[in-house]
Design a protein around this motif. Sequence first.
Motif, PDB file in Angstrom:
ATOM      1  N   THR A  74       0.784  -1.234   0.000  1.00  0.00           N
ATOM      2  CA  THR A  74       0.000   0.000   0.000  1.00  0.00           C
ATOM      3  C   THR A  74       0.819   1.288   0.000  1.00  0.00           C
ATOM      4  OG1 THR A  74      -0.159  -0.056   2.425  1.00  0.00           O
ATOM      5  CG2 THR A  74      -1.927  -1.132   1.190  1.00  0.00           C
ATOM      6  N   VAL A  75       2.004   1.263   0.611  1.00  0.00           N
ATOM      7  CA  VAL A  75       2.784   2.497   0.765  1.00  0.00           C
ATOM      8  C   VAL A  75       3.703   2.685  -0.445  1.00  0.00           C
ATOM      9  CG1 VAL A  75       4.478   3.711   2.182  1.00  0.00           C
ATOM     10  CG2 VAL A  75       2.680   2.347   3.272  1.00  0.00           C
ATOM     11  N   LYS A  76       3.538   3.799  -1.140  1.00  0.00           N
ATOM     12  CA  LYS A  76       4.323   4.090  -2.335  1.00  0.00           C
ATOM     13  C   LYS A  76       5.733   4.566  -1.948  1.00  0.00           C
ATOM     14  CE  LYS A  76       0.710   3.189  -4.811  1.00  0.00           C
ATOM     15  NZ  LYS A  76       0.621   1.914  -5.556  1.00  0.00           N
TER      16      LYS A  76
ATOM     17  N   MET B 214       6.984   6.332   1.493  1.00  0.00           N
ATOM     18  CA  MET B 214       7.890   5.578   2.350  1.00  0.00           C
ATOM     19  C   MET B 214       9.067   6.443   2.785  1.00  0.00           C
ATOM     20  SD  MET B 214      10.260   2.319   1.357  1.00  0.00           S
ATOM     21  CE  MET B 214      11.342   3.426   0.437  1.00  0.00           C
ATOM     22  N   LYS B 215       9.601   7.218   1.881  1.00  0.00           N
ATOM     23  CA  LYS B 215      10.743   8.070   2.214  1.00  0.00           C
ATOM     24  C   LYS B 215      10.348   9.163   3.205  1.00  0.00           C
ATOM     25  CE  LYS B 215      13.175   7.270  -2.160  1.00  0.00           C
ATOM     26  NZ  LYS B 215      13.665   7.871  -3.418  1.00  0.00           N
ATOM     27  N   VAL B 216       9.147   9.735   3.014  1.00  0.00           N
ATOM     28  CA  VAL B 216       8.667  10.751   3.954  1.00  0.00           C
ATOM     29  C   VAL B 216       8.484  10.145   5.342  1.00  0.00           C
ATOM     30  CG1 VAL B 216       6.752  12.283   4.525  1.00  0.00           C
ATOM     31  CG2 VAL B 216       7.583  12.149   2.167  1.00  0.00           C
TER      32      VAL B 216
ATOM     33  N   GLU C 284      -1.460  12.598  12.406  1.00  0.00           N
ATOM     34  CA  GLU C 284      -0.489  13.092  11.420  1.00  0.00           C
ATOM     35  C   GLU C 284       0.063  11.949  10.580  1.00  0.00           C
ATOM     36  OE1 GLU C 284       2.551  15.495  13.127  1.00  0.00           O
ATOM     37  OE2 GLU C 284       1.164  16.991  13.940  1.00  0.00           O
ATOM     38  N   LEU C 285       0.271  10.805  11.207  1.00  0.00           N
ATOM     39  CA  LEU C 285       0.730   9.633  10.462  1.00  0.00           C
ATOM     40  C   LEU C 285      -0.309   9.226   9.424  1.00  0.00           C
ATOM     41  CD1 LEU C 285       2.574   7.093  10.055  1.00  0.00           C
ATOM     42  CD2 LEU C 285       1.234   6.012  11.869  1.00  0.00           C
ATOM     43  N   ILE C 286      -1.579   9.132   9.839  1.00  0.00           N
ATOM     44  CA  ILE C 286      -2.638   8.721   8.928  1.00  0.00           C
ATOM     45  C   ILE C 286      -2.846   9.759   7.830  1.00  0.00           C
ATOM     46  CG2 ILE C 286      -5.110   8.220   8.751  1.00  0.00           C
ATOM     47  CD1 ILE C 286      -3.397   5.980  10.000  1.00  0.00           C
TER      48      ILE C 286
ATOM     49  N   LEU D 242      -0.154   9.176   5.243  1.00  0.00           N
ATOM     50  CA  LEU D 242      -0.407   7.964   4.471  1.00  0.00           C
ATOM     51  C   LEU D 242      -1.620   8.116   3.555  1.00  0.00           C
ATOM     52  CD1 LEU D 242       0.198   5.266   7.231  1.00  0.00           C
ATOM     53  CD2 LEU D 242       1.566   5.585   5.172  1.00  0.00           C
ATOM     54  N   ALA D 243      -2.591   8.938   3.988  1.00  0.00           N
ATOM     55  CA  ALA D 243      -3.837   9.081   3.220  1.00  0.00           C
ATOM     56  C   ALA D 243      -3.615   9.676   1.840  1.00  0.00           C
ATOM     57  CB  ALA D 243      -4.841   9.930   4.001  1.00  0.00           C
TER      58      ALA D 243
END
Length: 414
Positions: A165-167, A171-173, A216-218, A221-222
Amino acid sequence: MSHSSRDVALTRAVCQELSSANPAGGPFETAVAIDILADYARLQDGAPWPKQLHEWLARSHAGLILLTENALASDWVLKEATILTWRQSLEKGFLVFIACDKAVITGEKLKAYRYSPLSLPSIQWVDSLDAATIATHVRHAIGPAPPRTLFDQLVGYLTDLMTDTVKPNTMKVLAERLRVQAPAWDPNRDERAQYLEEIARRLLSESLGGFNGVNELIAELARTVHAEPLNAILNFVAPYWVDAEVAGRLRALNGRTPPRAAALNASEPLHSGLMHVSRAHNMGLDYLISDIAGGDHGQTAKDISAQIVQWCRTRGDIAKEKDSDEAVKKALMESLIPVYAVLPERIDPDVLDELRDEFKSVVFVMSRGPQLDEDARFRDVDWLKPALDAAIEKREQTSYSTAVQIINNKRGRR
């Protein structure tokens, strides 16, 4: 190894015995090598708990508690013993050893120092404080370390979830904001997989780095992740602000004979109760939690009992809508899934006793004031300490609610 800082000589002697090579031809010459984690000097009661201990307790394969009279009086050792026995309840094959003089460490003393809920008598005891005897017992019982601890398995699950799911840019951010260092180059592993594994470890290690909350994490990712994976990641990460000792004590209540009850000082009982139970079960799905509507002081056991029964009827995995009250209670008693009931803040001790007599398989969780004021009228209640910090609880509840709203907005755009 869990020990009192006042027992440094004993601790060093046990470490030396465990670390030394087995005598050639001795009875344990094929025993596995043991790598010992013990802090001799830096652990002092009243000081902030070193963060590295969380990692030690999460990634070790066995625990040894030197339960001297000094240790019995130490808040450090109680915390470590709680977390070690919690891991044993969750993780097949995890061993905990208790070394003590059983003539000195009596059942009465264990109860007086809040050890009773940990069910220590069911753990492997070494009735000795002789270093060689302790080492011999441990070497005889311990086997090869499992390939992965429960913590490693959780990291794996979260890594798998993020892998799909994570591009790359996201991922780098994440790595930057979580302050994850670049993994060492490994020609046999994909760099992205290593990065995601390190990100998962950080997320599950009680630290969000540069993120001020799960919202902030979500939110980050959103940008690229769909709603359902976002929700799964939130459920993994959200409970990690809960103190591990408190989670361990709450989980231990499932292994006790009735009456089962615990007290939190939660300002938001339902949310905090849910987070604590989720943490207690290591984000598993092997539990159910019911919230009881609040009411005026004097709310009766009959009112709360009716709510619990009706809640069970709405659950297809416990009872059916048309089942009688007695059939519902019988099904609840026979259920293999742990059930927790979060009670109103103001409840009478007699009401709690009636409920525990009626629902012997349920763990009742009540909130008791901002300072967790203990009340002697409540019998056999585990007062969960350390008490919640009201500011942290409010921050985490708000952060979680905001994260849920972000996910709901994401659903609305799809």
